[in-house]
Design an enzyme around this catalytic site. Structure first.
Site: not given
Ligand code: 13P
Length: 249
Positions: A11, A93, A165, A171, A9, A95, A211
């Site tokens: 992003k 996701h 996730e 991240g 991904n 985000e 990660s």
């Protein structure tokens, strides 16, 4: 047999030249036993699909809108993606949930619309740090799934890949331990089994994201209910991403 999958991904990263050179680097590899997917930023979906036309690497989307077309400024429809050969999209996701207010209600609309449009989805879910600290991570994940994909009919499950996730691992450099990933994946599989039976729950690929790096991928992917990974930062580097793909044996 469940599919082994590693998806990158990207992003909101990589301009045109960076997108092309990363794809050219990835194309030099032969990933035999693993399905490899990349999700570039939407302006570059078409060029990525063209560059990968004769390659087993699949270009996927990062997001879709839940309507077929119309006055939805800034959005991308399933039909647009299908018209350039893109048949799979991420949905849910963290985000999108956090920064674009996508709640379970909207996500269910997106999931249904994508599947009705004939697309495959990688449905993402996972708890926040506060949920894990208060030992609510199983409850949170269960409700994220119950409010969305567990409302679908069994036929829809052939179009679904799941991606656990945990938000605290995205991240941050802090990854879930292989044991934490395994126990959540096993739990998710048991939720699917309760609703749809063992045949469907055994067939579903459940990816881990958060990660993942070449240094931890082998251990995470070795767990029996972890079928691969959804990779953010490390997928922006061709060498690291290739090493992670090769770790999914
Ligand atoms: P990182 O691999 O950068 O933690 O991101 C994971 C992710 O969000 C993939 O969708």
């Amino acid at each position: 047999m469940r599919k082994k999958i590693v998806a990158g991904n990207w992003k909101m990263n990589n301009d045109l030249n960076q997108t092309i050179s990363l794809i050219e680097e990835l194309k030099k590899n032969h990933f035999n036993e693993v399905s490899v997917m990349i999700a570039p930023s939407s302006p570059f979906s078409k060029i990525a699909a063209d560059l990968l036309e004769n390659s087993p690497i699949e270009v996927i989307a990062q997001n879709i809108h839940q309507k077929s077309n119309g006055a939805y400024t800034g959005e991308v429809s399933c039909d647009m993606l299908k018209s350039i050969g893109i048949l799979t999209t991420l949905i849910g996701h963290s985000e999108r949930r956090a920064y674009f207010n996508e709640d379970d209600f909207v996500l269910l609309e997106k999931v249904k619309f994508a599947i009705d449009s004939g697309m495959n989805i990688i449905f993402c879910f996972g708890e926040q740090l506060k949920d894990r600290k208060s030992n609510k991570h199983f409850d949170i994940v269960k409700s994220q799934l119950e409010n969305t994909v567990l409302k679908l009919n069994s036929e829809s499950w052939k179009n679904i890949i799941l991606a656990y996730e945990p938000v605290w691992a995205i991240g941050t450099g802090e990854t879930a331990s292989p044991e934490q990933a395994q126990e959540m994946h096993e739990f998710v599989r048991s939720c699917i089994s309760k609703s749809y039976g063992d045949i469907i729950s055994d067939e579903i690929s459940i990816l881990y994201g958060g990660s993942v790096k070449p240094s931890n991928a082998i251990e995470i992917f070795s767990k029996k209910d972890v079928d691969g990974g959804l990779i953010g930062g490390a997928s922006l580097n061709a060498f690291d991403f290739s090493e992670i793909i090769k770790a999914n044996k």
